[in-house]
Design an enzyme around this catalytic site. Structure first.
Site, PDB file in Angstrom:
ATOM      1  N   HIS A 109      35.390 -40.277 -44.182  1.00 29.56           N
ATOM      2  CA  HIS A 109      34.174 -39.599 -43.893  1.00 29.56           C
ATOM      3  C   HIS A 109      32.812 -39.897 -44.462  1.00 29.56           C
ATOM      4  O   HIS A 109      32.391 -39.026 -45.208  1.00 29.56           O
ATOM      5  CB  HIS A 109      34.455 -37.866 -43.676  1.00 29.56           C
ATOM      6  CG  HIS A 109      33.296 -37.191 -43.480  1.00 29.56           C
ATOM      7  ND1 HIS A 109      32.741 -37.298 -42.219  1.00 29.56           N
ATOM      8  CD2 HIS A 109      32.343 -36.389 -44.028  1.00 29.56           C
ATOM      9  CE1 HIS A 109      31.621 -36.514 -41.977  1.00 29.56           C
ATOM     10  NE2 HIS A 109      31.561 -35.939 -43.179  1.00 29.56           N
ATOM     11  N   SER A 123      28.659 -17.908 -47.259  1.00 23.97           N
ATOM     12  CA  SER A 123      27.247 -17.497 -47.080  1.00 23.97           C
ATOM     13  C   SER A 123      26.312 -18.627 -46.488  1.00 23.97           C
ATOM     14  O   SER A 123      25.110 -18.685 -46.455  1.00 23.97           O
ATOM     15  CB  SER A 123      26.635 -16.929 -48.196  1.00 23.97           C
ATOM     16  OG  SER A 123      27.512 -15.932 -48.842  1.00 23.97           O
ATOM     17  N   GLY A 124      26.969 -19.946 -46.634  1.00 23.50           N
ATOM     18  CA  GLY A 124      26.234 -21.184 -46.520  1.00 23.50           C
ATOM     19  C   GLY A 124      25.599 -21.658 -45.096  1.00 23.50           C
ATOM     20  O   GLY A 124      26.085 -20.893 -44.140  1.00 23.50           O
ATOM     21  N   GLY A 135      32.530 -20.195 -49.313  1.00 27.45           N
ATOM     22  CA  GLY A 135      31.424 -20.815 -49.201  1.00 27.45           C
ATOM     23  C   GLY A 135      30.850 -20.404 -47.782  1.00 27.45           C
ATOM     24  O   GLY A 135      30.007 -20.985 -46.967  1.00 27.45           O
ATOM     25  N   ARG A 153      26.522 -39.391 -49.443  1.00 28.68           N
ATOM     26  CA  ARG A 153      27.715 -38.114 -49.757  1.00 28.68           C
ATOM     27  C   ARG A 153      28.382 -38.380 -51.335  1.00 28.68           C
ATOM     28  O   ARG A 153      28.659 -37.189 -51.944  1.00 28.68           O
ATOM     29  CB  ARG A 153      29.053 -38.295 -48.764  1.00 28.68           C
ATOM     30  CG  ARG A 153      28.504 -37.765 -47.312  1.00 28.68           C
ATOM     31  CD  ARG A 153      29.532 -37.840 -46.194  1.00 28.68           C
ATOM     32  NE  ARG A 153      29.013 -37.803 -45.072  1.00 28.68           N
ATOM     33  CZ  ARG A 153      28.749 -38.475 -44.129  1.00 28.68           C
ATOM     34  NH1 ARG A 153      28.123 -39.599 -44.591  1.00 28.68           N
ATOM     35  NH2 ARG A 153      28.030 -38.156 -42.910  1.00 28.68           N
ATOM     36  N   SER A 207      33.785 -29.653 -47.558  1.00 34.91           N
ATOM     37  CA  SER A 207      32.903 -30.029 -48.781  1.00 34.91           C
ATOM     38  C   SER A 207      33.111 -31.581 -48.872  1.00 34.91           C
ATOM     39  O   SER A 207      33.942 -32.067 -49.107  1.00 34.91           O
ATOM     40  CB  SER A 207      33.193 -29.402 -50.183  1.00 34.91           C
ATOM     41  OG  SER A 207      33.514 -28.167 -49.776  1.00 34.91           O
ATOM     42  N   ASP A 234      32.862 -36.189 -36.557  1.00 35.45           N
ATOM     43  CA  ASP A 234      32.728 -37.504 -36.213  1.00 35.45           C
ATOM     44  C   ASP A 234      33.268 -37.721 -35.067  1.00 35.45           C
ATOM     45  O   ASP A 234      32.880 -38.540 -34.257  1.00 35.45           O
ATOM     46  CB  ASP A 234      33.485 -38.350 -37.299  1.00 35.45           C
ATOM     47  CG  ASP A 234      32.707 -38.192 -38.872  1.00 35.45           C
ATOM     48  OD1 ASP A 234      31.721 -38.140 -38.993  1.00 35.45           O
ATOM     49  OD2 ASP A 234      33.900 -38.072 -39.858  1.00 35.45           O
TER      50      ASP A 234
HETATM   51  N1  NAD Z   1      32.981 -32.692 -43.531  1.00 29.92           N
HETATM   52  C1  NAD Z   1      31.868 -32.687 -42.704  1.00 29.92           C
HETATM   53  O1  NAD Z   1      31.687 -33.304 -41.642  1.00 29.92           O
HETATM   54  C2  NAD Z   1      30.777 -32.047 -43.279  1.00 29.92           C
HETATM   55  C3  NAD Z   1      29.261 -32.092 -42.510  1.00 29.92           C
HETATM   56  C4  NAD Z   1      28.510 -31.174 -43.140  1.00 29.92           C
HETATM   57  C5  NAD Z   1      28.059 -30.942 -44.317  1.00 29.92           C
HETATM   58  N2  NAD Z   1      29.623 -31.225 -45.182  1.00 29.92           N
HETATM   59  C6  NAD Z   1      29.469 -30.528 -46.417  1.00 29.92           C
HETATM   60  O2  NAD Z   1      29.659 -29.129 -46.726  1.00 29.92           O
HETATM   61  C7  NAD Z   1      29.125 -28.626 -47.833  1.00 29.92           C
HETATM   62  C8  NAD Z   1      28.293 -27.431 -47.267  1.00 29.92           C
HETATM   63  O3  NAD Z   1      27.074 -27.640 -46.737  1.00 29.92           O
HETATM   64  P1  NAD Z   1      26.225 -26.403 -46.242  1.00 29.92           P
HETATM   65  O4  NAD Z   1      25.180 -27.224 -45.431  1.00 29.92           O
HETATM   66  O5  NAD Z   1      26.791 -25.305 -45.805  1.00 29.92           O
HETATM   67  O6  NAD Z   1      25.412 -26.358 -47.853  1.00 29.92           O
HETATM   68  P2  NAD Z   1      24.804 -24.802 -48.268  1.00 29.92           P
HETATM   69  O7  NAD Z   1      24.347 -25.239 -49.331  1.00 29.92           O
HETATM   70  O8  NAD Z   1      24.047 -24.184 -47.279  1.00 29.92           O
HETATM   71  O9  NAD Z   1      26.006 -23.644 -48.382  1.00 29.92           O
HETATM   72  C9  NAD Z   1      27.030 -24.029 -49.339  1.00 29.92           C
HETATM   73  C10 NAD Z   1      27.726 -22.685 -49.886  1.00 29.92           C
HETATM   74  O10 NAD Z   1      28.517 -22.972 -50.926  1.00 29.92           O
HETATM   75  C11 NAD Z   1      28.181 -21.766 -51.738  1.00 29.92           C
HETATM   76  N3  NAD Z   1      28.941 -22.182 -53.166  1.00 29.92           N
HETATM   77  C12 NAD Z   1      28.580 -22.980 -54.047  1.00 29.92           C
HETATM   78  N4  NAD Z   1      29.338 -23.149 -55.098  1.00 29.92           N
HETATM   79  C13 NAD Z   1      30.389 -22.151 -54.750  1.00 29.92           C
HETATM   80  C14 NAD Z   1      31.542 -21.899 -55.454  1.00 29.92           C
HETATM   81  N5  NAD Z   1      32.006 -22.402 -56.590  1.00 29.92           N
HETATM   82  N6  NAD Z   1      32.413 -21.154 -54.540  1.00 29.92           N
HETATM   83  C15 NAD Z   1      32.051 -20.653 -53.371  1.00 29.92           C
HETATM   84  N7  NAD Z   1      30.812 -20.864 -52.928  1.00 29.92           N
HETATM   85  C16 NAD Z   1      30.242 -21.739 -53.512  1.00 29.92           C
HETATM   86  C17 NAD Z   1      26.761 -21.511 -51.962  1.00 29.92           C
HETATM   87  O11 NAD Z   1      26.510 -20.273 -52.640  1.00 29.92           O
HETATM   88  C18 NAD Z   1      26.342 -21.634 -50.209  1.00 29.92           C
HETATM   89  O12 NAD Z   1      26.565 -20.620 -49.755  1.00 29.92           O
HETATM   90  C19 NAD Z   1      28.418 -29.423 -48.470  1.00 29.92           C
HETATM   91  O13 NAD Z   1      29.177 -30.396 -49.316  1.00 29.92           O
HETATM   92  C20 NAD Z   1      28.297 -31.005 -47.211  1.00 29.92           C
HETATM   93  O14 NAD Z   1      27.949 -31.946 -47.581  1.00 29.92           O
HETATM   94  C21 NAD Z   1      30.521 -31.519 -44.645  1.00 29.92           C
END
Ligand code: NAD
Length: 348
Positions: free
Chosen positions: A210, A43-44, A41, A120, A151, A183
């Site tokens: 979480h 690129s996100g 993931g 969430r 995630s 957190d």
């Molecule tokens: N644990 C925590 O404290 C916490 C905090 C913030 C966000 N998050 C979670 O982190 C996750 C990502 O958030 P973000 O803001 O980066 O989202 P985002 O949409 O900006 O990025 C997600 C990335 O995942 C990629 N992706 C989608 N399906 C995929 C797959 N099958 N294989 C590989 N990559 C794939 C997308 O192409 C994208 O680049 C979310 O689920 C969010 O809820 C968790």
């Protein structure tokens, strides 16, 4: 004038100023460690800044960036940074196996983030499948790796990852972590703000899970010791529990916490790598398989070591207020765990 550098400051110097120079020229720091780390993931919103922080660390020698889009560009960009970690981009399911081969640590921020008004758990339908697919690939290609799941919903994605690993007969509960570090980072920052302290020196353990009320900051165990009147303690606890929502609202549809999460994900990964390299006394909270409460998975402070969790340090002594929070979170947490387990049980 002479002055003594504090430990965190020297560490931040090492992290931020040309690690390759320091590694080459200051052997006494013994920083030359080799670790292949994958970000799935990459690129996100979280994946990119997280990959940047990992690229900047002397603890990482190879960085493997996987996503379903844009990773060749992200990898090309990061590869020009003058640090020793080599960066390779992998894109699409066909390249997932290659991305994971030989990885010691896999960090997973793949999946959709929240929009205003969403919990969430609303992300479950999309992210459960994504995490199950990625966990399946880890089980096949790097079954010994430490797996750090960012995630959401973390309260369900950790049971999902564990069940998938079990199906392959490679589950090691000491190596699967739900990353709850954000957190702790938020709790430290908010306590420091209220008390006029340096946040780098504040440490608040956060236990439970979480999501919302399952996030349980143990202010009574904060170091240094801090005291708050009951109304302020309750407001502070509520702010820590809803801090993610604060960011989701402020971003107004453009996603959830990304930069602070990248920082927190990097902090957790560096702690894990330090412990794997033999550093002693490394403690982080994370959501893991647990026998500490009646919940099958629970976040508590963990002593980390060469093989992941060395010792679960447990809940420890709680105040009456915290005991109530722990009791009130049990049903929701059990429900989210079961939802994750059922998802894998019903998978084709
Ligand atoms: N644990 C925590 O404290 C916490 C905090 C913030 C966000 N998050 C979670 O982190 C996750 C990502 O958030 P973000 O803001 O980066 O989202 P985002 O949409 O900006 O990025 C997600 C990335 O995942 C990629 N992706 C989608 N399906 C995929 C797959 N099958 N294989 C590989 N990559 C794939 C997308 O192409 C994208 O680049 C979310 O689920 C969010 O809820 C968790």
């Amino acid at each position: 004038t002479s002055f003594a550098l504090s430990k965190p400051f020297t560490e931040s110097l090492i992290t931020w100023f040309k690690p390759s120079y320091i590694v080459t020229h200051c052997n006494f720091f013994s920083l030359q460690h080799n670790a292949k780390v994958a970000v799935l993931g990459a690129s996100g919103g979280i994946g990119q800044p997280l990959s940047l922080l990992l690229k900047n660390s002397p603890l990482v020698s190879e960085l493997s960036l996987y996503d379903i889009a844009h990773t060749p560009g992200v990898a090309a960009d990061l590869s020009h940074i003058e640090t020793r970690a080599t960066v390779t981009g992998y894109v699409g399911a066909d390249q997932l196996g290659d991305a994971l081969k030989g990885c010691e640590v896999v960090v997973i921020p793949a999946g959709v983030p929240r929009k205003p008004g969403m919990t969430r758990d609303d992300l479950f339908n999309t992210n459960a499948t994504i995490v199950a697919t990625l966990a399946d690939a880890c089980a096949r290609h790097c079954p010994q790796a430490m797996i750090c799941i960012i995630s959401n919903p973390v309260n369900s994605t950790i049971p999902i990852t564990s069940e998938v690993m079990k199906k392959h007969g490679v589950y090691n509960p000491n190596r699967v972590f739900g990353v709850t570090t954000l957190d702790i980072v938020r709790a430290n920052t908010f306590v420091a703000e209220l008390k006029g302290l340096d946040p780098a020196r504040v440490n608040v353990p956060v236990v439970g899970g979480h999501a919302g009320k399952t996030i349980i900051p143990l202010i009574s165990r904060c170091t240094p010791k801090v005291e708050f009147p009951a109304d302020q303690l309750s407001a502070l606890t509520g702010r820590i529990q809803e801090a993610g929502t604060e960011v989701v609202k402020a971003k107004a549809g453009a996603g959830s916490a990304t930069l602070s999460m990248a920082y927190a994900g990097a902090r957790f990964t560096f702690s894990l790598l330090d412990a794997m390299n033999g550093k002693e006394g490394v403690v982080e909270c994370a959501f893991v398989r647990s026998e500490e409460t009646e919940c099958k998975y629970y976040s508590t402070p963990l002593l980390l070591g060469k093989n992941g969790i060395e010792k679960n340090l447990g809940l420890g002594k709680l105040s009456v207020f915290e005991e109530k929070l722990v009791a009130e979170a049990m049903d929701e947490l059990k429900g989210s765990i079961k939802k994750g387990e059922d998802f894998v049980a019903n998978m084709k």
